[in-house]
Design an enzyme around this catalytic site. Structure first.
Site, short mmCIF file in Angstrom:
data_model
loop_
_atom_site.label_atom_id
_atom_site.label_comp_id
_atom_site.label_asym_id
_atom_site.label_seq_id
_atom_site.Cartn_x
_atom_site.Cartn_y
_atom_site.Cartn_z
N ASP A 1 0.96 -1.12 0.16
CA ASP A 1 -0.01 -0.02 -0.14
C ASP A 1 0.75 1.18 -0.23
OD1 ASP A 1 -1.95 1.61 0.51
OD2 ASP A 1 -2.52 1.10 2.29
N HIS B 1 -5.35 3.88 5.77
CA HIS B 1 -3.89 3.38 5.15
C HIS B 1 -2.81 4.15 5.98
CE1 HIS B 1 -6.13 2.33 1.38
NE2 HIS B 1 -6.99 3.25 1.71
#
Length: 559
Positions: A198, A371
């Site tokens: 990510d 995130h």
């Protein structure tokens, strides 16, 4: 039968069908020998660049060609950008779906809407690896903005690839389940060839705030506001919804959940034990007016300005159940997805015009990301200790920042690989490198009124309509001779003002007369030919004279 376009040479290949160099429609295909394992099947939502488009999904034509090799579809979590394309994929590819309990519950709900649930095989990840052909897949629990999310470790004879998917390292998650750092370290001890990470928050220094940091913020607004509290967030942001239920219960407020996707997700998560509240804490949206405004919290979709979502409809006052009142406090608990900013701020401005008090991230911290920030990405890299690293789920600017960060951590340039949608990584004894992809990749555009994809021609016409309007040309001709009996008459909408168009359209009429006269002279009086001649003549003339490209609609009637 071998996989189209790929040699069986002992290498592991990773094809990006979506989610690389972009945010959304995540989909990776892991290929080894005669085995294909698909990871995620997500969507993006349409925006002003794609008028009339509801969903943007990956092009899976190459997968469909090789459907007999697809051993499974492994889901990392239940967000739309990871499971939203499942119904479209399963119409062409029959493969078992693997995921955690909550992810499979959300996937089952989505498949039910399309009449596909009963024909689909859904299998829950366990503690042991799942063997799929020549690959084995291990799920590793991570924290994110909804429960039961996982990263995946994909083992092959060519080595191990760890795919983090979306993650953060929340030290105090709402559900109390921490990221399984020890599992990442164990794979690091075994030796990982490639880490696919990510990267969407790599530009942010430090650590991402915990979801728990929002509890005192919601506590203050729910405690102090005299009117209703309306919280808009993603329909699948279950940790945020749990926070709202917890704080509302503390102050005796009832919670109404509005928005089809949010209602469905809450119901599924509660049934599976991933969100908890008492029956008495929740009311139906139609019962809101039976309670004092100070006793109500409304959770709704529409945090991204989606035209048909709850908050957007409230801002336009076309929701018969919920009308915005000046005593309302509206908390926009999200940040706009890139490309959605204009839609979001239009909704916010309409809400202010209705007198509501709107709280959003720029004025008060009412959202935390799911995130990880830079330090979390660094910790993941240090735990896994992969020979090569590749950023994923980000745009080119994120990839550039990830490269800089990895170099600062000691990686060499050739150990950092970036790939975008349509590209392929190859993992073999020589390392990790790029090779041309055999797959035709891109995007398929879908709207809710058609079972088929939207063609480039349709999208082009929609763009022209939105930018330059439409021009309708009507003419009647003699069926036998092609002689003009009436018209041409020209009508426009959204093109030019009536005053501007009078002289222009008169000249365009003359051009049509001349074009049809040429056809009559050549004895080409077929109606289809006449239609093309009228459209082409007017479109060329208007483009030359105005530099605009309106959609020209010819209407030729034979008498």
């Amino acid at each position: 039968m071998s996989i189209t376009g790929l040699p069986n040479d002992g290498a592991l290949r990773v094809l990006s069908l979506g989610g690389s160099g972009e945010v959304g429609k995540n989909m990776l295909a892991f290929v080894y020998g005669e085995t294909i394992v698909l990871v995620d099947a997500g969507v993006m939502f349409g925006n002003d660049e794609f008028p009339g488009v509801d969903l943007i999904i990956p092009d899976i034509s190459w997968l469909a060609e090789n459907r007999e090799h697809v051993r499974g579809i492994c889901l990392t979590h239940g967000h739309e950008d990871h499971i939203g394309a499942l119904p479209y994929v399963l119409r062409q590819i029959q493969a078992p779906i693997y995921g955690t309990a909550l992810t499979l519950g959300m996937a089952r709900g989505k498949l039910s809407e399309h009449g596909l649930a009963s024909a689909s095989t859904l299998i829950e990840f366990g503690a042991d690896p799942v063997i799929l052909g020549e690959l084995q897949v291990t799920a590793i629990h991570v924290t994110h903005s909804l429960p039961d999310a996982v990263s995946l470790a994909i083992g092959s004879p060519a080595g191990i690839v760890v795919h983090t998917s979306d993650f953060k390292l929340d030290a105090s998650p709402i559900d109390g389940r921490l990221t399984d750092l020890s599992a990442f370290a164990r794979f690091g001890d075994q030796g990982v060839r490639l880490l696919i990470s990510d990267s969407v928050n790599v530009e942010r220094k430090g650590w991402s705030p915990s979801e728990q940091s929002l509890v005192p913020v919601f506590d203050r607004y729910i405690r102090d506001s005299r009117g209703r509290i309306i919280v808009a967030t993603f329909g699948s942001n279950l940790h945020r919804l749990q926070t709202v239920f917890n704080v509302a219960h503390r102050y005796g407020r009832k919670v109404a959940v509005y928005g089809r996707s949010m209602v469905q997700n809450v119901d599924i998560a509660r049934q599976l034990g991933f969100i908890r509240f008492e029956d008495s804490d929740r009311i139906k949206p139609e019962d809101i007016n039976q309670h004092h405004p100070g006793e109500i919290v409304i959770c709704t979709t529409g945090s991204q300005g989606e035209p048909l979502a709850g908050l957007t409809r409230m801002s336009r006052d076309d929701n018969t159940r919920i009308h915005i009142d000046p005593t309302d406090t509206i908390i926009l608990s999200s940040t706009p997805i890139p490309g959605n900013e204009d839609m979001v701020w239009r909704v916010v401005n309409r809400l202010f015009r209705r007198g509501a008090n709107v709280i959003y991230d720029q004025v008060q911290n009412v959202h935390v990301s799911g995130h990880g920030y830079q330090e979390e990405l660094k910790m993941m890299i240090n735990l896994v200790r992969a020979h090569y690293v590749a950023p994923y789920h980000g745009e080119p600017r994120h990839y550039h920042a990830f490269r800089d960060m990895a170099i600062e951590m000691g990686y060499e340039e050739d150990q950092i690989v970036t790939f975008e949608t349509g590209q392929m990584l190859v993992v073999n004894d020589d390392g990790v490198h790029m090779e041309p992809s055999p797959a035709q990749t891109g995007s398929v555009l879908v709207d809710s009124t058609s079972a088929a994809e939207i063609s480039d021609v349709v999208l082009r016409d929609r763009r022209h309509l939105s930018q330059d309007g439409t021009v309708v040309v009507t003419v009647s001709i003699d069926r036998a001779t092609g002689e003009i009996l009436a018209g041409p008459d020209i009508l426009s909408r959204g093109f030019l003002t009536e005053l501007e168009s009078v002289a222009l359209f008169e000249e365009a009429r003359q051009k049509v007369v001349e074009a049809l006269a040429e056809l009559s002279t050549a004895d080409e009086t077929d109606r289809d030919i006449a239609l093309l001649a009228v459209q082409d003549t007017v479109a060329r003339f208007l483009r030359r004279r105005t530099n605009k490209r309106p959609v020209v609609v010819p209407v030729v009637m034979e008498v």
